[in-house]
Motif scaffolding. Structure first.
Motif, short mmCIF file in Angstrom:
data_model
loop_
_atom_site.label_atom_id
_atom_site.label_comp_id
_atom_site.label_asym_id
_atom_site.label_seq_id
_atom_site.Cartn_x
_atom_site.Cartn_y
_atom_site.Cartn_z
N PRO A 288 -43.27 -46.32 66.01
CA PRO A 288 -43.78 -45.15 65.30
C PRO A 288 -45.26 -45.24 64.94
CG PRO A 288 -42.47 -46.52 63.83
CD PRO A 288 -42.31 -47.10 65.20
N ILE A 289 -45.83 -46.45 65.04
CA ILE A 289 -47.26 -46.67 64.79
C ILE A 289 -47.79 -47.59 65.89
CG2 ILE A 289 -47.13 -46.33 62.29
CD1 ILE A 289 -46.99 -49.35 61.93
N PRO A 290 -49.10 -47.70 66.06
CA PRO A 290 -49.65 -48.57 67.12
C PRO A 290 -49.16 -50.01 67.00
CG PRO A 290 -51.37 -47.14 66.25
CD PRO A 290 -50.16 -46.95 65.37
N THR A 291 -49.05 -50.68 68.13
CA THR A 291 -48.47 -52.02 68.18
C THR A 291 -49.23 -53.01 67.29
OG1 THR A 291 -47.65 -51.65 70.42
CG2 THR A 291 -47.84 -53.94 69.70
N ASP A 292 -50.58 -52.91 67.26
CA ASP A 292 -51.33 -53.86 66.43
C ASP A 292 -51.03 -53.65 64.95
OD1 ASP A 292 -52.63 -51.39 66.42
OD2 ASP A 292 -54.63 -52.27 66.27
N GLU A 293 -50.75 -52.41 64.55
CA GLU A 293 -50.38 -52.14 63.16
C GLU A 293 -48.97 -52.65 62.86
OE1 GLU A 293 -51.08 -48.12 61.89
OE2 GLU A 293 -52.91 -47.95 63.11
N VAL A 294 -48.08 -52.56 63.83
CA VAL A 294 -46.73 -53.12 63.67
C VAL A 294 -46.83 -54.62 63.41
CG1 VAL A 294 -44.55 -53.61 64.83
CG2 VAL A 294 -45.62 -51.36 65.10
N GLU A 295 -47.58 -55.31 64.25
CA GLU A 295 -47.69 -56.76 64.12
C GLU A 295 -48.37 -57.16 62.81
OE1 GLU A 295 -49.56 -58.13 67.67
OE2 GLU A 295 -47.76 -57.79 68.92
#
Length: 516
Positions: A288-295
């Motif tokens: 639901p959000i960019p991968t870098d923000e997920v991590e």
């Protein structure tokens, strides 16, 4: 097959033959101690709850969320029921208005047919007293092309039936993180507490990797934890400050361990992430959000994320605390006597297994559970205890008000208590606290009274050892680890001295062993 993460152990699985909602959890659990991590409150719960089938693995409150089920889940959904020894789970569903049930048989593959098509389903039911609130389970689903094993936080003794009935498993969801109060609540030296915590943290991940190897799935989704602790009194329990003894590692920590051990099939999912599969092929994974923000939620931004989450949820936590009974009131002696003494009188195996009086410090009042004499009483002057708990009286008054049948599933998992003991862990004691109904205590006491076939042996690192763990019959050829003359069963971390067969974790439970 489309798999949507809805938080913690929760998933929605969509197939051409219908949708299955698994373990949906939204509201804080265990006296407001546990919150879903990451936050799942922004999901479209009405859409998620419009499902064809519903599966809840067991009654722990981070899996069975009655408010969410009542408000958002289709009451005409077919509830897939595990084969549990007592019908508490079905009764709780019926209270909420669910009326269509498919009652499975433990470890048996069933074909369920609906207007959209057929699905193959198996529920592995765990029925020992230590398994959840008298029952835990895992779910296997196949649409004929893709097979998923949602093990959540269950601990099956064997997985042989998966390959026998389904062939290759494509997707495996399972727990790797801690979900308990030990060792944090115990009065012990900080150095010892850190050592036990470090050991428990690693053992949980080792056990998970053993299950991953046994299931042999192409893709692994770490799930069912850790929870998030937002109450300022509990915030230090979060693994956001580099403490190697913290028992609540997150997904990124475990995925790194998987890679270190040569497994690159781990998938990081957060609430709202969707993975699409065709058999063992991963077609897509979206967040639901960019991968870098997920991590960043799990790494550089974790502490800030939890702080902001706590601020958002402060009104929810305040509302939860306002629902508790007041701390002050009439003496708790008589209400506890009325609750516990009838259970004691029905549980010779468990009371004898506990074997000594237990102290409950409830604010200014102390109550003694005298298990040898089967009575609840006041303490005797200068009486010493081998096991004791300090619990806020408002929590005890609340579980009494609500007629809770399980203090483990309410007070103890909240971590809002202190404990002390002389000697090892007493499994019988915690079993007693989760069996506060006639049905539950009768089943648990009978379980302990049964005899088991322990005739098979294995050879492990120069020792001949009985194959089945004396605790809960785990296969020690898979879960046993020998270091010197100490055997550890990684299923629950119990240990034995192989020189004499004595259990190092609790009294009794001797193991048959000899040096080869």
């Amino acid at each position: 097959m489309q798999v949507t993460c809805i938080g913690h152990a929760g998933f929605r699985i969509d197939t051409q033959a219908g949708s299955i909602l698994c373990d949906p959890w939204l509201h804080p659990a265990y006296f407001g101690s546990w919150f879903v991590f990451p936050d799942n409150s922004g999901l479209d719960w009405a859409a998620l709850g419009d499902c064809d089938y519903l599966y809840v693995s067991h009654l722990h409150k981070d899996h069975f969320d009655p408010k969410l089920l009542a408000e958002h889940v289709n009451k005409d959904a077919v509830v897939l029921l595990p084969d549990f020894p007592v019908p508490d789970l079905k009764r709780e569903f019926e209270k909420l208005g669910f009326h269509t049930f498919y009652e499975t048989t433990d470890g048996v593959k069933h074909q369920i047919s609906g207007p959209k098509g057929d699905l193959d389903v198996m529920i592995i039911a765990l029925r020992a007293p230590a398994d959840g609130p008298i029952g835990d389970s895992g779910l296997v689903i196949s649409d004929g092309t893709t097979t998923v094993f949602n093990m959540n936080d269950s601990r099956p003794l064997a997985l042989d039936m998966l390959a026998e009935e389904f062939g290759h498993i494509d997707i495996h969801m399972l727990q790797y993180s801690g979900a308990i109060w030990y060792p944090m609540v115990y009065d012990m030296p900080e150095r010892a507490k850190a050592a036990f915590g470090t050991q428990k943290r690693q053992r949980g991940m080792d056990r998970c990797r053993q299950y991953i190897a046994d299931a042999g799935a192409t893709w692994v989704i770490p799930s069912a934890g850790p929870p998030c602790f937002l109450d300022p009194e509990l915030r230090a329990l979060n693994d956001d400050h580099g403490d190697p003894s913290n028992i609540f590692p997150d997904e990124m920590v475990f995925l790194d361990q998987m890679r270190q051990h040569g497994h690159d099939g781990g998938l990081l999912m957060i609430p709202g992430s969707v993975a699409d599969f065709t058999g063992s092929q991963l077609n897509s994974l979206s967040h639901p959000i960019p991968t870098d923000e997920v991590e960043a939620i799990f790494t550089t931004g974790k502490a800030d994320y939890i702080a902001a989450y706590a601020e958002r949820m402060a009104p929810v936590l305040a509302e939860e605390k306002a629902s508790w009974e007041p701390a002050t009131g009439e003496s708790l002696l008589e209400p506890l006597r009325a609750l516990f003494e009838p259970i004691m009188l029905q549980s010779d195996q468990i009371c004898d297994g506990i074997g000594y009086p237990v102290e409950l410090r409830l604010g200014p009042e102390t109550v003694v559970l005298d298990f040898p004499k089967r009575v609840v009483r006041e303490p005797i002057s200068d009486e010493k205890f081998r096991y004791g708990f300090a619990i806020a009286p408002e929590l005890v008054r609340t579980v009494l008000r609500d007629n809770e049948p399980d203090w483990v599933n309410t007070i103890f998992l909240s971590t809002r208590f202190r404990a002390w003991r002389v000697g090892g862990y007493n499994e019988y004691l915690y079993t007693f606290f989760k069996c506060l109904t006639d049905e539950r205590i009768a089943y648990a006491d009978g379980w302990f009274a049964e005899t088991h076939d322990d005739t098979a042996d294995i050879t492990l690192d120069g020792w001949e050892i009985q194959r089945r763990c004396p605790h809960l019959k785990a296969d020690l050829s898979k879960f046993g680890v020998v270091e010197g003359s100490t055997l550890t069963c990684n299923l629950h971390g119990w240990q034995w001295n192989l020189e004499n067969g004595r259990c190092l974790t609790t009294k009794g439970h001797e193991i048959r062993c000899s040096r080869k």
